[in-house]
Write a protein that holds these residues in place. Structure first.
Motif, PDB file in Angstrom:
ATOM      1  N   GLU A  19       0.846  -1.191   0.000  1.00 32.73           N
ATOM      2  CA  GLU A  19       0.000   0.000   0.000  1.00 32.73           C
ATOM      3  C   GLU A  19       0.876   1.233   0.000  1.00 32.73           C
ATOM      4  OE1 GLU A  19      -3.416   2.014   2.780  1.00 32.73           O
ATOM      5  OE2 GLU A  19      -3.149  -0.148   2.831  1.00 32.73           O
ATOM      6  N   ARG A  20       0.517   2.192  -0.851  1.00 31.14           N
ATOM      7  CA  ARG A  20       1.297   3.415  -0.966  1.00 31.14           C
ATOM      8  C   ARG A  20       1.135   4.251   0.298  1.00 31.14           C
ATOM      9  NH1 ARG A  20       0.503   8.466  -3.779  1.00 31.14           N
ATOM     10  NH2 ARG A  20      -1.668   7.879  -3.970  1.00 31.14           N
ATOM     11  N   ASP A  22       0.787   7.510   2.708  1.00 27.53           N
ATOM     12  CA  ASP A  22       0.016   8.733   2.566  1.00 27.53           C
ATOM     13  C   ASP A  22       0.952   9.848   2.122  1.00 27.53           C
ATOM     14  OD1 ASP A  22      -2.030  10.598   2.706  1.00 27.53           O
ATOM     15  OD2 ASP A  22      -1.665  11.023   4.816  1.00 27.53           O
ATOM     16  N   GLU A  27      -1.439  15.382  -1.137  1.00 30.02           N
ATOM     17  CA  GLU A  27      -2.619  14.686  -1.641  1.00 30.02           C
ATOM     18  C   GLU A  27      -3.888  15.473  -1.362  1.00 30.02           C
ATOM     19  OE1 GLU A  27      -2.980  10.660  -0.488  1.00 30.02           O
ATOM     20  OE2 GLU A  27      -1.173  10.047  -1.541  1.00 30.02           O
ATOM     21  N   HIS A  28      -3.762  16.639  -0.722  1.00 27.94           N
ATOM     22  CA  HIS A  28      -4.918  17.462  -0.401  1.00 27.94           C
ATOM     23  C   HIS A  28      -4.677  18.890  -0.882  1.00 27.94           C
ATOM     24  CE1 HIS A  28      -6.040  14.036   2.022  1.00 27.94           C
ATOM     25  NE2 HIS A  28      -4.850  14.076   2.575  1.00 27.94           N
TER      26      HIS A  28
END
Length: 53
Positions: A19-20, A22, A27-28
């Motif tokens: 899983e990558r 965060d 990303e926001h």
């Protein structure tokens, strides 16, 4: 092997992909956009207040 089961030699691809992590604030981008818009509104309000005395 029971029917419908995946043979152990093939395995599942679900565990093969990690899983990558965060990406944090990158990303926001909406947060950065909100800060830029808020800053622009504050500068515009400052100049509008100076025009109206």
């Amino acid at each position: 092997m029971p029917p419908g089961e995946t043979p152990p030699a093939e395995g599942s691809t679900a565990s093969a992909h990690r899983e990558r992590a965060d990406g944090g604030p990158w990303e926001h981008p909406g947060v950065f956009l909100a800060l830029v818009v808020l800053g622009a509104a504050m500068v515009a309000a400052f100049f509008a207040a100076r025009l109206w005395g």
